[in-house]
Enzyme design. Structure first.
Site, PDB file in Angstrom:
ATOM      1  N   HIS A  89      -1.822   0.670  -9.841  1.00 19.64           N
ATOM      2  CA  HIS A  89      -2.426  -0.342  -8.957  1.00 19.64           C
ATOM      3  C   HIS A  89      -3.032  -1.494  -9.782  1.00 19.64           C
ATOM      4  CE1 HIS A  89      -4.269  -0.878  -4.685  1.00 19.64           C
ATOM      5  NE2 HIS A  89      -4.054  -2.042  -5.258  1.00 19.64           N
TER       6      HIS A  89
ATOM      7  N   ARG B 291       0.849  -1.177   0.000  1.00 17.07           N
ATOM      8  CA  ARG B 291       0.000   0.000   0.000  1.00 17.07           C
ATOM      9  C   ARG B 291       0.891   1.235   0.000  1.00 17.07           C
ATOM     10  NH1 ARG B 291      -3.531  -2.725  -1.681  1.00 17.07           N
ATOM     11  NH2 ARG B 291      -5.482  -3.287  -0.668  1.00 17.07           N
TER      12      ARG B 291
HETATM   13  C1  GLV Z   1      -5.451  -5.079  -4.138  1.00 16.00           C
HETATM   14  O1  GLV Z   1      -4.752  -4.178  -3.823  1.00 16.00           O
HETATM   15  C2  GLV Z   1      -6.092  -5.984  -3.224  1.00 16.00           C
HETATM   16  O2  GLV Z   1      -6.071  -5.712  -2.010  1.00 16.00           O
HETATM   17  O3  GLV Z   1      -6.639  -6.989  -3.689  1.00 16.00           O
END
Ligand code: GLV
Length: 309
Positions: A272, A224
């Site tokens: 992401h 994160r």
């Molecule tokens: C992606 O970041 C997830 O938590 O699946």
């Protein structure tokens, strides 16, 4: 008794289709369509409107739509009795492992540099790193981190891991806890972060910890954004201690336009995408948890609300 999706981010229809397919007869709807909040027993969530769950008096369980649950845990108004579960999916873990491998190889072969040079029409060769030269450290050795570590190890990479607790015995050397963090960091030239975000891991990649890595080390953050202290990372790269970073996650997503990461020549940004949950792959475990929640049975992949993961 509905299964309700609380998400403003994901395209909802593929989830509805996959869940209906895995659980024929179960009413699956988006939270905007709810008529009677009392009927809702199970929620599937990603970036839900904060504070909303306390309006559902019979809600038993909230399932994350992905592996992470920080987006749920960051809501302080989730009633105590509601259980939280997450997704553990072999496809998701493998997607992450392949993404990590791609970034490791891109760093080792200098692709970032070459693609920057391409825009300047600059032809400049440099030496590259071979697999036996890479000392990879995986931070976070839960279901996903362990899979990534084993996958890379199976390709010949030297791997060490670090987790909060001793955990299960692993096929690679595994450090744990604050006392062993320095020892873990000291021998790494590629660090892959796959930690869950908790109050304890927030800011764990800072000037002090990154300073312990081998000179010239490279950071890959797939955990994160808040694991990294952004300014410290830039300073560590600019001072030459780190050779660069690949970042897939950020404190604010999308990464704000004026963020210095965008234009840093040694930082590679991806939006992401290391692993995108495939609704068809995870729907059966969500439906299984739906039945278990309704019947008061032990849930799969339950999150310890005190630990935060
Ligand atoms: C992606 O970041 C997830 O938590 O699946």
């Amino acid at each position: 008794m509905s299964l309700v999706i609380f998400s403003n981010v994901h395209k909802i229809q593929p989830w509805i289709d996959a869940l209906k397919n895995a659980g024929p007869g179960i009413e699956v709807i988006s939270h905007e369509e709810i008529k009677d909040k009392k009927k809702v027993k199970f929620a599937l969530a990603w970036d839900h409107p904060k504070g909303i769950f306390k309006e559902y008096p019979n809600l038993k369980c909230i399932s994350s739509m992905g592996a992470g649950v920080d987006h749920i845990m960051s809501d302080p108004e989730i009633p105590e009795q509601i259980k939280i579960v997450r997704i553990i999916d072999p496809l998701l873990s493998q997607d992450l492992a392949e993404f990590a491998l791609a970034l490791v190889m891109s760093h080792m072969r200098g692709f970032g540099k070459y693609f920057n040079n391409q825009h300047r029409k600059t032809w400049k060769k440099s030496m590259y790193m071979r697999i036996p030269d890479a000392k990879i450290g995986v931070m976070g050795t839960g279901a996903i981190g362990n899979h990534v570590a084993l996958f890379l190890q199976s390709l010949g990479f030297s791997i060490v891991g670090w987790g909060k607790t001793p955990g299960k015995q692993a096929e690679y050397k595994r450090f744990h806890g604050g006392d062993q963090l320095d020892e873990f960091l000291n021998n790494i030239n590629i660090l892959i972060c796959l930690l869950p975000l908790t109050p304890e891991t927030k800011g764990i990649l800072n000037r002090n910890t990154m300073g312990k890595l081998i000179n010239g080390a490279y950071l890959i953050n797939l955990g994160r954004g808040l694991h990294v202290v952004d300014q410290d990372l830039i300073e560590m790269i600019d001072s030459g201690h780190l050779s660069g970073a690949s970042l897939d996650v950020f404190e604010n997503e999308p990464l704000p336009e004026d963020h210095p990461f965008w234009s840093h020549p040694a930082i590679q940004i991806t939006p992401h995408v290391a692993s995108l949950t495939a609704p068809n792959s995870v729907a059966p475990q969500i439906i299984e948890n739906y039945h278990r929640a309704i019947n008061g049975q032990q849930l799969l992949n339950i999150v310890d609300r005190n630990q935060g993961y």
